[in-house]
Design a protein around this motif. Structure first.
Motif, PDB file in Angstrom:
ATOM      1  N   GLU A  35      -5.359  -0.824   9.148  1.00 16.73           N
ATOM      2  CA  GLU A  35      -4.998  -0.257   7.844  1.00 16.73           C
ATOM      3  C   GLU A  35      -5.955  -0.745   6.758  1.00 16.73           C
ATOM      4  O   GLU A  35      -6.384   0.030   5.890  1.00 16.73           O
ATOM      5  N   GLN A  36      -6.325  -2.023   6.810  1.00 21.49           N
ATOM      6  CA  GLN A  36      -7.221  -2.570   5.777  1.00 21.49           C
ATOM      7  C   GLN A  36      -8.611  -1.955   5.875  1.00 21.49           C
ATOM      8  O   GLN A  36      -9.247  -1.702   4.853  1.00 21.49           O
ATOM      9  N   ILE A  37      -9.086  -1.704   7.089  1.00 22.33           N
ATOM     10  CA  ILE A  37     -10.403  -1.063   7.248  1.00 22.33           C
ATOM     11  C   ILE A  37     -10.355   0.302   6.571  1.00 22.33           C
ATOM     12  O   ILE A  37     -11.244   0.678   5.798  1.00 22.33           O
ATOM     13  N   GLU A  38      -9.263   1.051   6.825  1.00 22.09           N
ATOM     14  CA  GLU A  38      -9.137   2.396   6.244  1.00 22.09           C
ATOM     15  C   GLU A  38      -9.017   2.334   4.721  1.00 22.09           C
ATOM     16  O   GLU A  38      -9.640   3.114   4.003  1.00 22.09           O
ATOM     17  N   GLU A  39      -8.203   1.399   4.233  1.00 21.76           N
ATOM     18  CA  GLU A  39      -7.994   1.322   2.782  1.00 21.76           C
ATOM     19  C   GLU A  39      -9.280   0.933   2.056  1.00 21.76           C
ATOM     20  O   GLU A  39      -9.628   1.518   1.033  1.00 21.76           O
ATOM     21  N   GLU A  40      -9.982  -0.066   2.607  1.00 22.50           N
ATOM     22  CA  GLU A  40     -11.231  -0.485   1.954  1.00 22.50           C
ATOM     23  C   GLU A  40     -12.236   0.650   1.938  1.00 22.50           C
ATOM     24  O   GLU A  40     -12.919   0.890   0.939  1.00 22.50           O
ATOM     25  N   LEU A  81       2.097 -11.146  -1.552  1.00 21.27           N
ATOM     26  CA  LEU A  81       0.839 -10.443  -1.882  1.00 21.27           C
ATOM     27  C   LEU A  81       1.013  -8.928  -1.791  1.00 21.27           C
ATOM     28  O   LEU A  81       0.506  -8.179  -2.633  1.00 21.27           O
ATOM     29  N   GLU A  82       1.749  -8.456  -0.791  1.00 22.26           N
ATOM     30  CA  GLU A  82       1.977  -7.009  -0.661  1.00 22.26           C
ATOM     31  C   GLU A  82       2.830  -6.500  -1.835  1.00 22.26           C
ATOM     32  O   GLU A  82       2.573  -5.425  -2.385  1.00 22.26           O
ATOM     33  N   GLU A  83       3.818  -7.303  -2.224  1.00 27.09           N
ATOM     34  CA  GLU A  83       4.650  -6.907  -3.369  1.00 27.09           C
ATOM     35  C   GLU A  83       3.810  -6.893  -4.643  1.00 27.09           C
ATOM     36  O   GLU A  83       3.927  -5.979  -5.474  1.00 27.09           O
ATOM     37  N   HIS A 118      -9.342  -6.243  -4.874  1.00 27.62           N
ATOM     38  CA  HIS A 118      -8.008  -6.657  -4.425  1.00 27.62           C
ATOM     39  C   HIS A 118      -7.830  -6.359  -2.933  1.00 27.62           C
ATOM     40  O   HIS A 118      -7.328  -7.197  -2.175  1.00 27.62           O
ATOM     41  N   GLU A 119      -8.247  -5.178  -2.503  1.00 27.83           N
ATOM     42  CA  GLU A 119      -8.103  -4.828  -1.079  1.00 27.83           C
ATOM     43  C   GLU A 119      -8.951  -5.747  -0.196  1.00 27.83           C
ATOM     44  O   GLU A 119      -8.536  -6.099   0.914  1.00 27.83           O
ATOM     45  N   GLN A 120     -10.135  -6.143  -0.701  1.00 26.39           N
ATOM     46  CA  GLN A 120     -10.972  -7.074   0.084  1.00 26.39           C
ATOM     47  C   GLN A 120     -10.254  -8.426   0.217  1.00 26.39           C
ATOM     48  O   GLN A 120     -10.303  -9.062   1.269  1.00 26.39           O
ATOM     49  N   HIS A 121      -9.572  -8.816  -0.840  1.00 30.20           N
ATOM     50  CA  HIS A 121      -8.800 -10.069  -0.796  1.00 30.20           C
ATOM     51  C   HIS A 121      -7.657  -9.949   0.222  1.00 30.20           C
ATOM     52  O   HIS A 121      -7.421 -10.861   1.028  1.00 30.20           O
ATOM     53  N   VAL A 122      -6.965  -8.800   0.206  1.00 31.97           N
ATOM     54  CA  VAL A 122      -5.859  -8.595   1.159  1.00 31.97           C
ATOM     55  C   VAL A 122      -6.392  -8.656   2.596  1.00 31.97           C
ATOM     56  O   VAL A 122      -5.780  -9.293   3.474  1.00 31.97           O
ATOM     57  N   SER A 123      -7.548  -8.014   2.836  1.00 34.16           N
ATOM     58  CA  SER A 123      -8.136  -8.031   4.189  1.00 34.16           C
ATOM     59  C   SER A 123      -8.391  -9.468   4.636  1.00 34.16           C
ATOM     60  O   SER A 123      -8.125  -9.838   5.789  1.00 34.16           O
ATOM     61  N   GLU A 182       2.970   2.660  -0.759  1.00 34.46           N
ATOM     62  CA  GLU A 182       2.486   2.195   0.550  1.00 34.46           C
ATOM     63  C   GLU A 182       2.537   0.676   0.646  1.00 34.46           C
ATOM     64  O   GLU A 182       2.873   0.114   1.688  1.00 34.46           O
ATOM     65  N   GLU A 183       2.174   0.023  -0.453  1.00 34.22           N
ATOM     66  CA  GLU A 183       2.196  -1.453  -0.441  1.00 34.22           C
ATOM     67  C   GLU A 183       3.626  -1.973  -0.279  1.00 34.22           C
ATOM     68  O   GLU A 183       3.862  -2.969   0.390  1.00 34.22           O
ATOM     69  N   ARG A 184       4.549  -1.277  -0.890  1.00 38.62           N
ATOM     70  CA  ARG A 184       5.968  -1.666  -0.731  1.00 38.62           C
ATOM     71  C   ARG A 184       6.381  -1.511   0.737  1.00 38.62           C
ATOM     72  O   ARG A 184       7.114  -2.337   1.288  1.00 38.62           O
ATOM     73  N   MET A 185       5.886  -0.440   1.372  1.00 42.03           N
ATOM     74  CA  MET A 185       6.173  -0.230   2.793  1.00 42.03           C
ATOM     75  C   MET A 185       5.541  -1.376   3.624  1.00 42.03           C
ATOM     76  O   MET A 185       6.157  -1.890   4.552  1.00 42.03           O
ATOM     77  N   HIS A 186       4.330  -1.802   3.240  1.00 42.18           N
ATOM     78  CA  HIS A 186       3.700  -2.943   3.948  1.00 42.18           C
ATOM     79  C   HIS A 186       4.566  -4.197   3.786  1.00 42.18           C
ATOM     80  O   HIS A 186       4.780  -4.944   4.737  1.00 42.18           O
ATOM     81  N   GLN A 187       5.030  -4.402   2.568  1.00 41.03           N
ATOM     82  CA  GLN A 187       5.869  -5.575   2.312  1.00 41.03           C
ATOM     83  C   GLN A 187       7.102  -5.549   3.227  1.00 41.03           C
ATOM     84  O   GLN A 187       7.449  -6.539   3.868  1.00 41.03           O
TER      85      GLN A 187
HETATM   86 FE1  FEO Z   1      -1.118  -3.752   1.932  1.00 35.66          FE
HETATM   87 FE2  FEO Z   1      -3.535  -2.440   0.614  1.00 35.66          FE
HETATM   88  O1  FEO Z   1      -2.793  -3.968   1.290  1.00 35.66           O
END
Ligand code: FEO
Length: 187
Positions: A141-146, A31-33, A108-113, A64-69
Motif C-alpha cells: 500500500e505504501q509503495i502505491e501511495e508514494e 500515526l495512521e489516525e 508524510h507518506e515517506q515517513h509512514v513507509s 483510507e487512513e482511518r481504515m488503515h488505523q
Molecule cells: Fe496509512 Fe498513507 O499511510
C-alpha cells in the motif's frame, strides 16, 4: 472442563504478540489516525479555497487512513494485545498553495513507509511471521501511495504558477478520486 480449556487456549493465544510489537503497533495506530486528521485538515483547506477536486481526493485519503488505523486496531486486539488511542497534535491549518500542501503529503507518506519498515524489522528480529505477513499489505500500500502522490507532485511542479495549471490539477485530482472510488466499489 471444556470452559477451562477454552479459557486456557484463549489465554495462550492472547500472549502471542510481544510487548515491544504491541507498543510499536500502538504508535502506528496513532500515526495512521494522525494521517487521517492531516488529510482531513488539508481537504477542508482545499474546499475553503474552492479546490473541490483536491478536496475530494484528500477527503477520500483521510477515510483510507482511518481504515488503515482500524486494520491495526483489530489486528492488535485479535493477537491478544490492546489497541490504545493516544493524544495527537493539531494538524496544519494554512498552506501557501497546492505545491506546498502535496509536498507535505509526500514527505508524510515517506515517513509512514519508514515506520512500516521499522515494524517489519521488529517482526524479523522476533521471528513473528504472522505479524510480518499482516504488514505486507501495508508495505504494498505504501509503495502505491508514494507513487500516486509523487505523480501528483510532479504534475503540480510542471504546471505551477498559472491559474490554468491550478484548474488542470484540480480536475486531475477529481479524476483520481473518481477512479479510486470506482475501484473500491468494484472490490
Ligand atoms: Fe496509512 Fe498513507 O499511510
Amino acid at each position: 472442563m471444556f470452559d477451562t480449556q477454552l479459557k486456557l487456549n484463549t489465554l495462550k493465544h492472547k500472549i502471542m504478540i510481544s510487548k515491544k510489537l504491541e507498543a510499536a503497533i500502538n504508535d502506528q495506530i496513532a500515526l495512521e489516525e494522525q494521517s487521517s486528521r492531516i488529510y482531513l485538515a488539508m481537504a477542508s483547506w482545499c474546499e475553503s479555497q474552492g479546490l473541490s477536486g483536491a478536496a475530494r481526493f484528500l477527503y477520500q485519503h483521510s477515510d483510507e487512513e482511518r481504515m488503515h488505523q482500524l486494520k491495526f486496531v483489530h489486528y492488535l486486539n485479535d493477537r491478544g494485545g490492546y489497541a490504545m488511542l493516544q493524544a495527537l497534535p493539531q494538524p496544519g491549518t494554512q498552506y501557501k498553495n497546492m505545491e506546498e500542501l502535496f509536498d507535505q503529503v509526500l514527505k508524510h507518506e515517506q515517513h509512514v513507509s519508514k515506520k512500516i519498515n521499522d515494524l517489519v524489522d521488529i517482526c524479523l528480529e522476533e521471528r513473528d511471521h504472522t505479524t510480518n505477513n499482516f504488514l505486507q499489505w501495508f508495505v504494498t500500500e505504501q509503495i502505491e501511495e508514494e507513487s500516486l502522490v509523487r505523480s501528483v507532485v510532479d504534475k503540480i511542479k510542471l504546471l505551477s504558477g498559472s491559474t490554468a495549471g491550478n484548474f488542470y490539477i484540480d480536475n486531475f485530482l477529481a479524476g483520481l478520486a473518481s477512479a479510486e472510488a470506482a475501484a473500491e466499489a468494484s472490490e
